[in-house]
Design a protein around this motif. Structure first.
Motif, PDB file in Angstrom:
ATOM      1  N   ARG A  33      -6.286  -2.368  21.998  1.00 25.15           N
ATOM      2  CA  ARG A  33      -6.465  -2.841  23.239  1.00 25.15           C
ATOM      3  C   ARG A  33      -7.732  -3.537  23.750  1.00 25.15           C
ATOM      4  N   GLY A  34      -8.748  -3.140  23.106  1.00 28.96           N
ATOM      5  CA  GLY A  34     -10.200  -3.685  23.360  1.00 28.96           C
ATOM      6  C   GLY A  34     -10.041  -5.055  22.858  1.00 28.96           C
ATOM      7  N   TYR A  35      -9.400  -5.289  21.617  1.00 29.42           N
ATOM      8  CA  TYR A  35      -9.544  -6.651  20.757  1.00 29.42           C
ATOM      9  C   TYR A  35      -8.727  -7.672  21.921  1.00 29.42           C
ATOM     10  N   LEU A  36      -7.552  -7.086  22.496  1.00 30.99           N
ATOM     11  CA  LEU A  36      -6.779  -7.979  23.223  1.00 30.99           C
ATOM     12  C   LEU A  36      -7.618  -8.359  24.535  1.00 30.99           C
ATOM     13  N   VAL A 137      -3.840  -9.853  11.274  1.00 31.73           N
ATOM     14  CA  VAL A 137      -4.811  -9.643  10.057  1.00 31.73           C
ATOM     15  C   VAL A 137      -6.268  -8.929  10.762  1.00 31.73           C
ATOM     16  N   ALA A 138      -6.696  -9.382  11.655  1.00 29.05           N
ATOM     17  CA  ALA A 138      -7.787  -8.917  12.450  1.00 29.05           C
ATOM     18  C   ALA A 138      -7.469  -7.530  12.841  1.00 29.05           C
ATOM     19  N   MET A 139      -6.371  -7.296  13.610  1.00 23.43           N
ATOM     20  CA  MET A 139      -6.167  -6.025  13.897  1.00 23.43           C
ATOM     21  C   MET A 139      -6.057  -4.947  12.928  1.00 23.43           C
ATOM     22  N   ARG A 155       2.661   5.801  -0.028  1.00 19.99           N
ATOM     23  CA  ARG A 155       2.850   6.409  -1.407  1.00 19.99           C
ATOM     24  C   ARG A 155       1.767   5.968  -2.447  1.00 19.99           C
ATOM     25  N   ASP A 156       2.135   5.476  -3.416  1.00 20.92           N
ATOM     26  CA  ASP A 156       1.069   5.255  -4.613  1.00 20.92           C
ATOM     27  C   ASP A 156       0.696   3.858  -4.371  1.00 20.92           C
ATOM     28  N   ARG A 157       0.607   3.232  -3.440  1.00 23.72           N
ATOM     29  CA  ARG A 157       0.141   1.850  -3.211  1.00 23.72           C
ATOM     30  C   ARG A 157      -0.988   1.811  -2.097  1.00 23.72           C
ATOM     31  N   ARG A 158      -1.688   0.616  -2.509  1.00 23.45           N
ATOM     32  CA  ARG A 158      -2.931   0.434  -1.847  1.00 23.45           C
ATOM     33  C   ARG A 158      -3.371  -0.949  -1.476  1.00 23.45           C
ATOM     34  N   CYS A 159      -3.846  -1.249  -0.385  1.00 24.13           N
ATOM     35  CA  CYS A 159      -3.946  -2.607   0.179  1.00 24.13           C
ATOM     36  C   CYS A 159      -5.344  -2.523   0.803  1.00 24.13           C
ATOM     37  N   ASP A 160      -6.040  -3.627   0.719  1.00 21.75           N
ATOM     38  CA  ASP A 160      -7.656  -3.661   1.344  1.00 21.75           C
ATOM     39  C   ASP A 160      -7.432  -4.370   2.675  1.00 21.75           C
ATOM     40  N   PRO A 161      -7.494  -3.842   3.821  1.00 19.22           N
ATOM     41  CA  PRO A 161      -7.219  -4.649   5.064  1.00 19.22           C
ATOM     42  C   PRO A 161      -8.575  -5.464   5.336  1.00 19.22           C
ATOM     43  N   ILE A 264       4.337 -10.103   8.160  1.00 17.56           N
ATOM     44  CA  ILE A 264       3.208  -9.443   7.443  1.00 17.56           C
ATOM     45  C   ILE A 264       3.411  -8.177   6.693  1.00 17.56           C
ATOM     46  N   TYR A 265       2.897  -8.130   5.600  1.00 26.98           N
ATOM     47  CA  TYR A 265       3.255  -6.860   4.807  1.00 26.98           C
ATOM     48  C   TYR A 265       1.934  -6.337   4.018  1.00 26.98           C
ATOM     49  N   ALA A 266       2.080  -5.044   4.039  1.00 32.44           N
ATOM     50  CA  ALA A 266       1.023  -4.177   3.456  1.00 32.44           C
ATOM     51  C   ALA A 266       1.518  -3.122   2.684  1.00 32.44           C
ATOM     52  N   CYS A 267       1.256  -2.935   1.289  1.00 25.24           N
ATOM     53  CA  CYS A 267       1.688  -1.744   0.299  1.00 25.24           C
ATOM     54  C   CYS A 267       3.453  -1.857   0.393  1.00 25.24           C
ATOM     55  N   GLY A 268       3.858  -3.081   0.527  1.00 25.20           N
ATOM     56  CA  GLY A 268       5.263  -3.237   0.376  1.00 25.20           C
ATOM     57  C   GLY A 268       6.089  -3.089   1.687  1.00 25.20           C
ATOM     58  N   VAL A 269       5.397  -2.622   2.791  1.00 27.52           N
ATOM     59  CA  VAL A 269       5.984  -2.320   3.984  1.00 27.52           C
ATOM     60  C   VAL A 269       5.845  -3.463   4.992  1.00 27.52           C
TER      61      VAL A 269
END
Length: 352
Positions: A33-36, A137-139, A155-161, A264-269
């Motif tokens: 909310r602050g970002y927006l 991406v920023a959020m 699960r066993d997946r990782r993603c660097d935001p 937009i995807y992260a960790c296959g989601v």
């Protein structure tokens, strides 16, 4: 006293275990909310009841009955998205708007799906769809920061935001992960060749059902071959969906076979779905009608068109917009295994 795994969410010991995630959820919400607010977005509050819940083939709504003052019944639907209302506000003159609220989708329940969930949706008038990509991406980085997370996890997946995102077209993703030349199954205007896609899928060892459409095969290959590889290590922006899968996005000015639609995807989601918004009323009506014809063929039902929305579209300015599944973001930031785990009060399941 020790509670069993079946203990209700409101059991004190269960709530105590869940509470750190719920407090992280609140911090993430405040940060977004602050970002927006810093970017002059106006928060709006669309009504949950709609005359049309949307006109996509596989989108299923909850219907209810409004009883008028005269006692006459009218079928209304719980919103599956605030999109139609928000675009009417753009037509009315608003230029940067956002909504964070509940939406409802039927026939959906699982680790990543709840029949009632929270959607964050925002629009920018007069700005390219790349800008709402960058917002998203920023959020994700801000959400991780707010929760003190170093990575997004599922699960066993990782993603660097915090890493730069990987942006690739749907066609490139099909070539890379499925070995399928998707554009070869589209003509210059984006018309589809279902048999051509079926042939290419069989050639890479995929099973093709006897009864199929191009859209069904596209979704099958996307789900089985492409999506599990997206958002690994860094966020993936899957861009330039085929024009036949454009939904409410305009066609690309560069290539009529594809549209200004991305996810937009992260960790296959999948976390978000964005558009360079279509403002051609005739084209949007044609798409809605075709989608409802297919819905009737598959499910035996159709939803009414929102004629007010189509009228508003005629005066809506050029804009870009995006919808983000807020609960899924909280899931990945906190590493929660299920969407219900990040909701203050999950939707009750049958038998509970």
């Amino acid at each position: 006293m020790t509670t069993s795994p079946q203990s209700p969410w409101w059991t004190p010991s269960v709530h105590a275990d869940r509470r750190p995630i719920l407090l992280a959820r609140n911090r993430i919400e405040a940060t977004i909310r602050g970002y927006l607010a810093e970017r002059d977005f106006l928060m709006v509050d669309p009504p949950g009841l709609q005359r049309s819940p949307g006109n996509e083939t596989h989108l299923h709504a909850f219907a209810t009955t409004l009883i008028g003052n005269d006692g006459e019944p009218e079928t209304l639907y719980l919103q599956t998205s605030p999109e139609f209302t928000m675009k009417k506000l753009l037509a009315a003159g608003e230029r940067r708007i956002a909504s964070l609220g509940h939406v409802w989708r039927n026939r959906e329940r699982g680790a990543l799906h709840s029949p009632e969930f929270t959607m964050l949706e925002w629009y920018r008038v007069g700005e390219a769809y790349d800008v709402v990509m960058a917002d998203c991406v920023a959020m994700l980085a801000l959400a991780a920061d707010a929760a003190g997370a170093k990575a997004l996890r599922h699960r066993d997946r990782r993603c660097d935001p915090f890493a730069a995102p990987d942006r690739l077209s749907v066609a490139d993703a099909f070539e890379r992960f499925a070995g399928i030349d998707l554009l070869a199954t589209l003509d210059r205007e984006g018309a589809t060749d279902a048999d051509g896609l079926a042939h290419r899928m069989r050639a890479v060892g995929m099973t093709v059902p006897a009864d199929y459409t191009w859209s069904y095969l596209f979704s099958l290959a996307l789900t089985e071959k492409v999506e599990p590889n997206l958002g690994m290590g860094c966020v993936t922006i899957l861009d330039e969906y085929p024009a036949s899968e454009a939904a409410l996005a305009r066609k690309s000015a560069r290539d009529a076979r594809v549209a200004e639609r991305f996810e937009i995807y992260a960790c296959g989601v999948e976390l978000a779905n964005g558009f360079g918004e279509l403002t051609d009323v005739g084209e949007q009506r044609r798409r809605f009608t075709a989608e409802m014809d297919e819905k009737h063929r598959l499910y035996g039902e159709r939803y009414p068109l929102d004629e007010d929305f189509l009228a508003a579209l005629a005066i809506m300015p050029e804009a870009s917009g995006i919808a983000m599944g807020f609960d899924r973001v909280v899931m990945l930031v906190t590493g929660a295994p299920r969407i219900d785990a990040v909701m203050w009060a999950p939707v009750v399941e049958a038998g509970s």
